[in-house]
Design a protein around this motif. Structure first.
Motif, PDB file in Angstrom:
ATOM      1  N   HIS A 163       4.908  33.955  12.880  1.00  0.00           N
ATOM      2  CA  HIS A 163       3.638  33.849  12.146  1.00  0.00           C
ATOM      3  C   HIS A 163       3.727  32.843  11.000  1.00  0.00           C
ATOM      4  N   CYS A 179      -5.012  33.668  15.363  1.00  0.00           N
ATOM      5  CA  CYS A 179      -3.950  34.633  15.678  1.00  0.00           C
ATOM      6  C   CYS A 179      -4.407  36.031  15.273  1.00  0.00           C
ATOM      7  N   CYS A 181      -3.003  38.045  13.575  1.00  0.00           N
ATOM      8  CA  CYS A 181      -2.581  38.374  12.208  1.00  0.00           C
ATOM      9  C   CYS A 181      -3.579  37.879  11.165  1.00  0.00           C
ATOM     10  N   CYS A 186      -0.505  29.903  14.152  1.00  0.00           N
ATOM     11  CA  CYS A 186       0.827  30.517  14.083  1.00  0.00           C
ATOM     12  C   CYS A 186       1.689  30.010  15.244  1.00  0.00           C
TER      13      CYS A 186
HETATM   14 ZN   LIG Z   1      -0.062  35.035  13.324  1.00  0.00          ZN
END
Ligand SMILES: [Zn+2]
Length: 305
Positions: A163, A179, A181, A186
């Protein structure tokens, strides 16, 4: 020998739990695997306890040491699991609960760190002081072993590389894919199997799995070969930025995509231009123990002596 203490390693995956019992020489004395009770925390503890009992029965021993590798990490702040994609473990005092259940201390580490430990102890990085191991699969992560021991880090995120943003992005790589996240671009969104497939779809308009793209490339398909070349170039950039900081003695590649024919051999050439050095001599190797590195590294969390 009756006095010999075996080391049990457990690899807690999203679909299966694998267990192994190793002797001091690293020979397998017992091996068991069961499906993961997905979504069921108590069931997961039960399954691991059953696995440990079965391994000890098979190996004819009791009181083996137990190490567990899993996605995610034990938070240093709270002792609870965080960052696990087996989300029913997040927020649980898993290490503590499992230790109570087994009546002995348990060591729990991130699965990429277990790969690094396994390869550092008796794998592709055997004897090297600093081993950086990368997992290229459905997800992308990495782990670091220092003299055979996992580097956990103050926040228990050492090696969490997937990440970070893809380094030195070209104009057509910005801002990069979204992503889960919450960030864009990432490394995982470019270098995982699904990331490779998404890149292929963006460039060709054709849907194909990572595996299919690898097979097409091997068969000489031009678009798939170009996708594999982009993947290799991005991997080279991603690795080079870590080399500039960690300068490991060996880089080990694990996970499904690490088995792509010719990838490991071609990587030094993709890494070297981005490293701040007159020479790039770091060995890049495929993992020796492959899928078994998760369980083996977990077993070695209790050391080799
Ligand atoms: Zn990510």
């Amino acid at each position: 020998m009756a006095s010999e203490r075996l080391r049990i390693g457990i690899d807690l995956g999203g679909t299966k739990i694998a267990g192994i019992a190793l002797d001091a020489e690293g020979a397998t004395r017992a091996e068991v695997r069961v499906p993961t009770p997905r979504g069921d925390y108590a069931g997961t503890l039960d399954a691991i306890a059953g696995l440990v009992a079965a391994l000890e029965r098979q190996a004819g021993t009791r009181e083996a040491s137990v190490g567990v590798g899993m996605p995610g990490a034990v938070s240093r702040a709270t002792g609870l699991i965080k960052n696990a994609n087996s989300i029913w473990l997040n927020g649980r005092p898993f290490a503590e609960d499992l230790a109570a259940r087994l009546g002995r201390p348990v060591r729990v580490e991130n699965d990429a760190n277990c790969l690094a430990v396994s390869e550092a102890v008796d794998g592709a990085g055997a004897g090297a002081a600093v081993v950086w191991a990368i997992i290229l699969g459905t997800g992308v992560g990495s782990g670091i072993a220092l003299r055979g021991q996992a580097l956990t880090g103050l926040n228990a995120i050492a090696g969490e590389w997937g990440h970070n943003p893809l380094p030195s992005p070209r104009d057509d790589e910005r801002p990069g894919p979204a992503c889960y996240c919450g960030r864009h671009g990432c490394i995982e969104t470019w270098l995982s199997g699904p990331g490779l497939a998404a890149d292929f779809l963006r460039c060709t308009g054709q849907a194909a799995s990572g595996e299919a793209i690898v097979a097409l490339s091997r068969a000489g398909d031009a678009a798939a070969t170009a996708a594999m070349a982009r993947h290799r170039d991005r991997l080279g950039r991603g690795i080079a930025h870590v080399v500039n900081i960690l300068d490991p003695d060996v880089i080990v590649l694990g996970g499904g995509l690490s088995r792509v024919e010719g990838l490991v051999a071609a990587l030094p050439e993709a890494i070297a231009p981005h490293v701040f050095s007159d020479a790039f001599d770091t060995p890049v190797r495929a993992s020796r123990h492959g899928d078994a590195s998760g369980v083996r590294g977990a077993a070695w969390l209790w050391g080799t002596t």
